[in-house]
Structure formats: structure tokens, C-alpha cells
Design an enzyme around this catalytic site. Structure first.
Site, PDB file in Angstrom:
ATOM      1  N   TYR A  40      48.787   2.015  -3.911  1.00 44.61           N
ATOM      2  CA  TYR A  40      47.462   2.370  -3.384  1.00 44.61           C
ATOM      3  C   TYR A  40      47.440   3.869  -3.142  1.00 44.61           C
ATOM      4  O   TYR A  40      47.936   4.643  -3.959  1.00 44.61           O
ATOM      5  CB  TYR A  40      47.166   1.533  -2.131  1.00 44.61           C
ATOM      6  CG  TYR A  40      45.698   1.507  -1.785  1.00 44.61           C
ATOM      7  CD1 TYR A  40      44.754   1.088  -2.725  1.00 44.61           C
ATOM      8  CD2 TYR A  40      45.253   1.911  -0.529  1.00 44.61           C
ATOM      9  CE1 TYR A  40      43.402   1.074  -2.424  1.00 44.61           C
ATOM     10  CE2 TYR A  40      43.909   1.893  -0.217  1.00 44.61           C
ATOM     11  CZ  TYR A  40      42.985   1.480  -1.167  1.00 44.61           C
ATOM     12  OH  TYR A  40      41.652   1.475  -0.864  1.00 44.61           O
ATOM     13  N   LYS A  95      41.059 -25.249 -14.979  1.00 38.61           N
ATOM     14  CA  LYS A  95      41.059 -24.572 -16.280  1.00 38.61           C
ATOM     15  C   LYS A  95      41.942 -23.327 -16.219  1.00 38.61           C
ATOM     16  O   LYS A  95      42.681 -23.016 -17.165  1.00 38.61           O
ATOM     17  CB  LYS A  95      39.618 -24.186 -16.647  1.00 38.61           C
ATOM     18  CG  LYS A  95      39.418 -23.810 -18.113  1.00 38.61           C
ATOM     19  CD  LYS A  95      39.677 -24.995 -19.020  1.00 38.61           C
ATOM     20  CE  LYS A  95      39.338 -24.710 -20.471  1.00 38.61           C
ATOM     21  NZ  LYS A  95      37.915 -24.864 -20.768  1.00 38.61           N
TER      22      LYS A  95
END
Length: 760
Positions: A40, A95
């Protein structure tokens, strides 16, 4: 299992221990402040600036290139209909799970709260910069057609509505092969399509692309035959309107060559099948109940070539054969679209794969002696490990040749190897074991069935068709537990201490006494010992009242091994029993031996353990590549502990030169193929991926497998007993329900193998 019990099990599965089925995990180090400053602020600014300079750098510095969005508005969820976006989320997560385990593609599932086509499209376009591809899912027709068409036109990443194209691609591959077997030409055959939804329309369009003649196609919806004089047709249905003056499915089926069902169960009668032409092709793909029952169909006509959507019949048309691998190929060349050429490439790859010799691992998974191209094998099986190395390259090549690939592949061998490396820790072996066990279930006696977890495992094994349980223990306790978990099956419950089992106990005691009367066993002591469940269970297997045995959940390992060795004994030609554990690691299944029996085996013992482990690996369809483990590398120590491992390797090299085995080796050299190749290029293991480790003593093996299991949360199957005369398998103390189920499958497969050898 009752419907209510299944409902509860499904809800608990999704809710515990963590809600949902997928999660985000870091791919970079994050241990130190330095790591975090790179992940970050301030380090993250550097890739941001590089992407700002050139937007394509987003593929270099972020996960976009391996990230697919599974997007739905919940308007056509499974067979549940329009149940809303929130209710569709479990399906979309599922899925995502399939994308990951079959093709190593990461997924964010996105549920969009709108049925407005323009609003839906705008939402997808606005979030598209996050993703490398878009999988549209469970969107009702006809809106699904418009949504996919526009997104494909307006986005520069692959977009596919799997409900349309997945079934189309798989069934088209199956149809090509079925026609070849039937000796028919696709441009000449008469095709009946029952159903006119998104999948049926897409299937029929793709069949036309493969050469089917539109004039020979009859499509039906819920109102009957789609004719050109009907005034209620959408533009998609109108594509397939026939001029023939017929109204019913019965009329359409007369002299038809092919029936494709994407509609409702049990609408095709035997008379309809009999009215079809010779060598009819029937794809009854309504799920879970097809348009015609498989057994009814094959009993009606012996020349039929049939496929369904079910896994318990030959020729399953399963979308998982397509979408993970199609997106894998598209992502790997950074395709801007999934076009017709790429879909056709997938069709051809699947069609050709079914004609190639089938790996032993696939034969084993489906309990087949040898799967070969023919009426009962027209499409590859979902367990086939070749899918990831065949379909994505075909799709990627088609993308390159059709001009939609931004990052062409140059080294195809390297690419295929990288695809195979993606298989990793996805529990394919576990699924294979359960599938194989179900092909020929055996009776398994559970010696501790009055333990809740053991009973739960027996219930799962029964419900899944893995085994026929025989429950041993206190009958009242077992019945109470069965009621608690809603296990209402009519399975045998036996209490060895009960009076009703006196005759059987006496019979078992007499057989035991005859075998051990010269080892200090009296008939009285034999009768007394048969009250103990492990002795009783072992005798059940010994005399053929059960095919296999599972025990050890509540007692320490040595106390359970003793009666098994006394009553069952070792197989002919075996002088040493041992155990192996199969660990589901990130590099794939690993066999570790001996994890439970031999405290300090000799060199000859180690060689025997290696040979037995090799046979177990082959039983699972895995070619063993074996490292004999030590703290030493190839003679670097003269200590007797290292020397015995070298001696074991020498025995194996001389007596069994066909075995891929070497050592002594330290574990890091065994598992790091580059390190081994660089330092010890002479080794038989150089350039190979080791999948079997034989440890020098019980300490090393047992500690290693339990460390892997607890620290890495690696799933373990075992300990698998090797060298016993009958299928007897002993659990580790306090095994989980899943571990017991897996061991049950192992015991069934063990019994299957012994039966097969006796019959051959």
C-alpha cells in the site's frame, strides 16, 4: 436422507464454519512493515503511475488478467426462476468455486439489482475495468441475448453467457462424435429441439455452424412446434420456425435422427423413440430428470446413442467441461472477445479428446477397464486431467488466428506445462475416489457406529451411494443418534454383546479358535473376545459377512491394529504391513509412508514399504515418483541411519529397475526439482515431480503428515493400510466426518480391486 435433512445439510454447508463458498487471499508477503509499505502506501503509487502512463500495464501489476466476474440479476436461477439477485448469490459463488478448482481462475461474484436491460449493461460496463473477463449467468431470455450481444460489442474483454454457450459447446462436441459413430452426416440429419430458451437457441445456432441444415430442424416451446405461421414468436424463436404443418413432439419425432432436450422431464415416450430413424441420437439434458429416462431409452432401442446431464449415466453433457477452460485460454492471450472461432475450437478440442486413449486415472475414476470412443463414450469425462492442457490452448490459438489476442503465446510446450501446474490442491483425487466407489458400492462394517461422527459418515456414505453400511455398537444408542440426525435408512444394526447375536458370536469364536488354538487361545477365551466389537467386525470381514471394515475413531492405533493382525493377517507374500497417507497439497496429491506402523524399519522393510506405496499410488491412477527421505543426500553422511536408506535404494534399483525411485535425499531436494537438477543431475528423480515420500522411521513420517495437516490445513486421506489380507482400514483417533467418508471410499475401492483380481 429425508428432504428436510438434505435441506438442513445444504444450509449448514453454506453457513458453517464461514458463510459462503469463496474468499479473497493475499498473493504477496505481508509480514513486515516493509511488505505493507510496498503493498500500500507509499509503494503502491509506483504501479499506479505506470498504469496511468499505459493502461495495459494493469495486466502486469494487478490481478485483472486472472479475474473473472460472474454476474447475474437473479432472473433465471437454476430451475427456481426469478428469485432475485440476493437469492442468486449462492449459485454465483458456486460458479466461482468451479472456475477456481478446474482452471485456477479467480472470481468475484456480482449480483445486480435490476431487470432493466440498459441499467444492467451500464452496471457491467462501469465495473469492467476490474476484470479480465465477464461470465453472465442465470439471466432470463430474451433479455439475455440482448445483454450479451451489446456487452460483447461494447467491451474489450471476453464476455460469455454460459447458460447459452456452455451447453451448446459441450453438446456440439458430443453431437459431432455421435454422428460419426452413427455413420450420419450433420448436414443431412433431421434434428428435433425440445425447448426454446437461451440454451436451446444457442445450441441450435452452434449446430448450424457445425453444418446442420436449418430446413432439417424442428424446435418446440411450451406451446408446441415453432411454426412460421405462429404470431407469438420472439425474433430468436422465429429463426427456427418451420414451414412443416406439424404441431406436437410426437409428430416431430417421426423419422428424426437427433433429439435434443432442454425442456421438461419425461416428455419423450418409448413410442416416440421407436418412431425415430436407425441409430437415433438422443440428448435428454433436462436436469435432474431428463426428457426420457436413460434406462427406458436403452431398453427401448439397442441402437440408441444417448447423453444426459446426469453424472450417473454415460455421456454427461456438463458445462464444467467448457467454461473454465474457455475463459482460461481467453485470459491467457488477453483476448478482447470470445468469438465463434474460439467456441468452435473448444468444440473440436473436446470432440478430438474423446477419441484419444484415456489415461488410467480416468478409467479408475469411473471404474472402467478401458474407456474407448464409442456409444457410451462420446465426450470426455469431467475428471479427465487432460482437459486443461487441451482446451485452453485450442481456444488461445483460435483467438490469435482470429485477431482478438493481445498477448500471443509463443512457447506452446511451456504454456501447456504451466496449465498442468495449475491443477494443484483442488481435491480432484477425493472426487475421483468417491465417484469410483459409487460405481460398485460394497458393504462396510463401521465398528464404532455409536459415535456420532462415525454415524454421520456412514449416513453420508449411504446417501451418496458410496457404501452399504453395517452399524456395530449399542443398538439403542445408535437408533437414538440416527433419529437425531434423521438417518432413516433401513441398514443393519448389530450389537455384538446382545443375546440375539449369540449364534453368530459362537460361530465366529469357533473360527477364531481353530486359527489360534496353538497360540494359547481357548474356546472360552475366543467366545469372550468376540464380544469386543473390533474382533467381531474383523471376523465379519474374514468370513465374508462384510466386504470391508472401518474402525479406530475412539481408540488408540496400536490397540486397534492388534486384532486386525490376529484375525485378518497379512496378504500372501507380504511379510510387513505398513500405512500411507495421501496429502492433498498445493503441488497435488503426495503419498507419505509409513505413517503409523513401523517404528524403525530396516533397509529391506523400507524397500517393501516403497513397493507397497507404489502399488497404492497406481491404484489411484497416479504414476509414483518416489524419494527415499533422509537428513543426508547421496552418501553425505556415513551414519547408519542414512546408510539404511541408501541400502534400501540399492535393493530397489537392483530388484525393481522400472521403479522411479532414488535417494537418500533431504526433503527440500526431493520436492524442489530445480534444486535437485542443479545439484544432483545424475539422480533418477532429476527433472521429475516427486509425489511419493518414504521416510526412514515412524517419527519422521507421522510428524510430517500431521504438521502438513494442521499448519497448512492440508486434507489427508489415511492412514491407508497396506499388506493386509482383507480390506481393513484404521482411522486416526478423532478423525473428522470427511476423513471417515474418504476412508470409507478407500475401503470400498480396496474391496473392488481385490474382487477384480479374483475375477481376472
Amino acid at each position: 436422507m429425508s428432504k428436510q435433512s438434505k435441506r438442513i445439510e445444504a444450509l449448514v454447508y453454506h453457513a458453517k464454519p464461514t458463510p459462503g463458498k469463496i474468499k479473497v487471499v493475499p498473493t504477496k508477503k505481508y509480514a513486515s512493515q516493509r511488505d505493507l509499505s510496498l503493498a500500500y502506501s507509499p509503494g503502491v503509487a509506483e504501479p499506479c503511475l505506470e498504469i496511468a502512463k499505459e493502461v495495459e500495464n494493469v495486466y502486469k501489476y494487478t490481478a485483472k488478467g486472472n479475474l473473472v466476474a460472474v454476474i447475474s440479476n437473479g432472473t433465471a436461477v437454476l430451475g427456481l426462476g426469478n428469485i432475485g439477485p440476493e437469492a442468486s448469490k449462492p449459485v454465483m459463488e458456486g460458479k466461482g468455486l468451479l472456475f477456481k478448482i478446474f482452471a485456477d481462475i479467480d472470481v468475484f461474484d456480482i449480483e445486480v439489482d435490476t431487470e432493466d436491460v440498459d441499467a444492467f449493461i451500464a452496471t457491467v460496463k462501469n465495473i469492467a475495468p476490474t476484470f479480465g473477463g465477464i461470465n453472465l449467468e442465470d439471466i432470463k431470455a430474451p433479455e439475455a441475448f440482448e445483454i450479451e450481444r451489446r456487452l460483447k460489442e461494447e467491451l474489450d474483454i471476453p464476455v460469455m453467457h454460459d447458460d447459452q454457450h456452455g451447453t451448446a459447446i459441450i453438446s456440439a462436441a458430443a453431437l459431432i462424435n455421435a454422428l460419426e459413430i452413427a455413420g450420419k452426416k450433420i448436414e443431412e440429419v433431421k434434428i428435433v429441439v425440445s425447448g426454446a430458451g437461451a440454451a436451446a437457441i444457442s445450441c441450435t445456432r452452434l449446430y448450424q455452424s457445425c453444418g446442420a441444415n436449418r430446413k432439417n430442424i424442428v424446435m418446440l416451446d411450451s406451446r408446441g412446434v415453432i411454426r412460421d405461421d405462429r404470431t407469438d414468436l420472439t425474433s430468436q424463436k422465429a429463426e427456427f420456425a418451420t414451414h412443416r404443418k406439424i404441431d406436437t413432439l410426437d409428430e416431430a419425432m417421426r423419422n428424426a435422427d437427433v433429439f435434443v432436450g432442454l425442456s421438461q422431464p419425461d416428455i419423450v415416450t418409448p413410442d416416440m423413440l421407436l418412431s425415430m430413424s436407425a441409430n437415433p441420437i438422443v440428448f435428454a439434458m433436462a436436469n435432474p430428470n431428463p426428457e426420457v429416462n436413460y434406462q427406458v431409452a436403452i431398453d427401448t432401442r439397442d441402437d440408441i446413442i444417448m447423453a444426459t446431464g446426469r453424472s450417473d449415466h454415460p455421456n454427461q453433457v456438463n458445462n464444467v467441461l467448457g467454461f473454465p477452460f474457455i475463459f482460461r485460454g481467453a485470459l491467457d492471450v488477453r483476448a478482447t472477445k470470445i468469438n465463434e472461432a474460439m467456441k468452435m475450437a473448444a468444440v473440436k478440442a473436446l470432440s478430438e479428446l474423446a477419441k484419444q486413449p484415456v489415461p488410467e486415472q480416468v478409467n479408475i475414476a469411473y471404474s472402467e477397464t478401458r474407456l474407448t470412443f464409442g456409444k457410451d463414450y462420446i465426450i470426455p469425462k469431467p475428471f479427465d486431467p487432460r482437459l486443461i492442457a487441451e482446451v485452453p490452448p485450442a481456444v488461445a490459438k483460435a483467438a490469435m488466428e482470429s485477431g482478438v489476442a493481445k498477448e500471443p503465446i509463443e512457447d506452446w510446450d511451456r504454456y501447456k506445462n504451466s496449465l498442468l501446474e495449475r491443477l494443484g490442491n483442488d481435491n480432484k483425487l477425493v472426487r475421483m475416489l468417491l465417484s469410483r466407489a459409487k460405481t460398485n458400492p460394497k458393504s462396510v462394517v463401521f465398528a464404532e457406529a455409536d459415535q456420532l461422527d462415525v454415524l454421520k459418515a456412514a449416513q453420508i456414505a449411504y446417501d451418496e451411494g458410496v457404501a452399504y453400511p453395517i452399524l456395530l455398537g449399542r443398538k439403542e444408542a445408535i437408533l437414538a443418534l440416527m433419529e437425531e440426525i434423521e438417518f432413516d435408512a433401513d441398514v443393519p444394526i448389530i450389537d455384538p454383546k446382545s443375546d440375539e447375536e449369540t449364534d453368530r458370536k459362537n460361530r465366529y469364536a469357533k473360527a477364531y479358535w481353530k486359527k489360534r488354538k496353538r497360540q494359547g487361545v481357548t474356546i472360552y477365551s475366543a467366545e469372550k473376545i468376540m464380544r469386543e466389537r473390533n474382533y467381531f467386525a474383523a471376523m465379519m470381514v474374514n468370513v465374508g459377512d462384510a466386504d470391508a471394515l472401518i474402525t479406530g475413531y475412539s481408540r488408540n492405533y496400536p490397540s486397534v491394529v492388534k486384532p486386525m493382525l490376529e484375525l485378518i493377517g497379512m496378504a500372501d507374500g507380504i511379510s510387513r504391513v505398513a500405512t500411507t497417507n495421501v496429502m492433498m497439497t498445493q503441488r497435488g496429491p503426495m503419498f507419505l509412508s509409513d505413517t503409523s506402523i513401523n517404528i524403525d524399519p530396516t533397509a529391506k522393510d523400507l524397500a517393501k514399504i516403497a513397493r507397497m506405496t507404489s502399488k497404492v499410488a497406481k491404484m489411484f491412477g497416479i504414476e509414483p515418483v518416489t524419494a527415499m527421505i533422509s537428513y543426508s543426500n547421496f552418501g553425505s553422511s556415513e551414519n547408519p541411519r542414512a546408510e539404511k536408506v541408501r541400502e534400501a535404494v540399492s535393493y530397489l534399483h537392483k530388484g525393481y529397475p522400472e521403479m522411479i525411485v532414488d535417494g537418500e535425499l533431504q526433503t527440500d531436494f526431493a520436492l524442489n526439482s530445480k534444486l535437485l537438477q542443479d545439484i544432483f543431475p545424475f539422480s533418477k528423480l532429476a527433472g521429475r515431480k516427486v509425489n511419493t515420500l518414504i521416510f526412514p522411521n515412524l517419527d519422521a513420517a507421522n510428524i510430517t503428515y500431521k504438521l502438513l495437516k494442521e499448519l497448512n490445513k492440508t486434507e489427508s486421506i489415511g492412514p491407508i493400510m497396506m499388506g493386509m489380507r482383507k480390506p481393513v482400514h484404521i482411522l486416526q483417533l478423532g478423525s473428522s466426518v470427511d476423513e471417515i467418508v474418504n476412508m470409507t471410499a478407500i475401503s470400498v475401492i480396496d474391496a473392488q480391486e481385490r474382487e477384480r483380481k479374483q475375477q481376472s
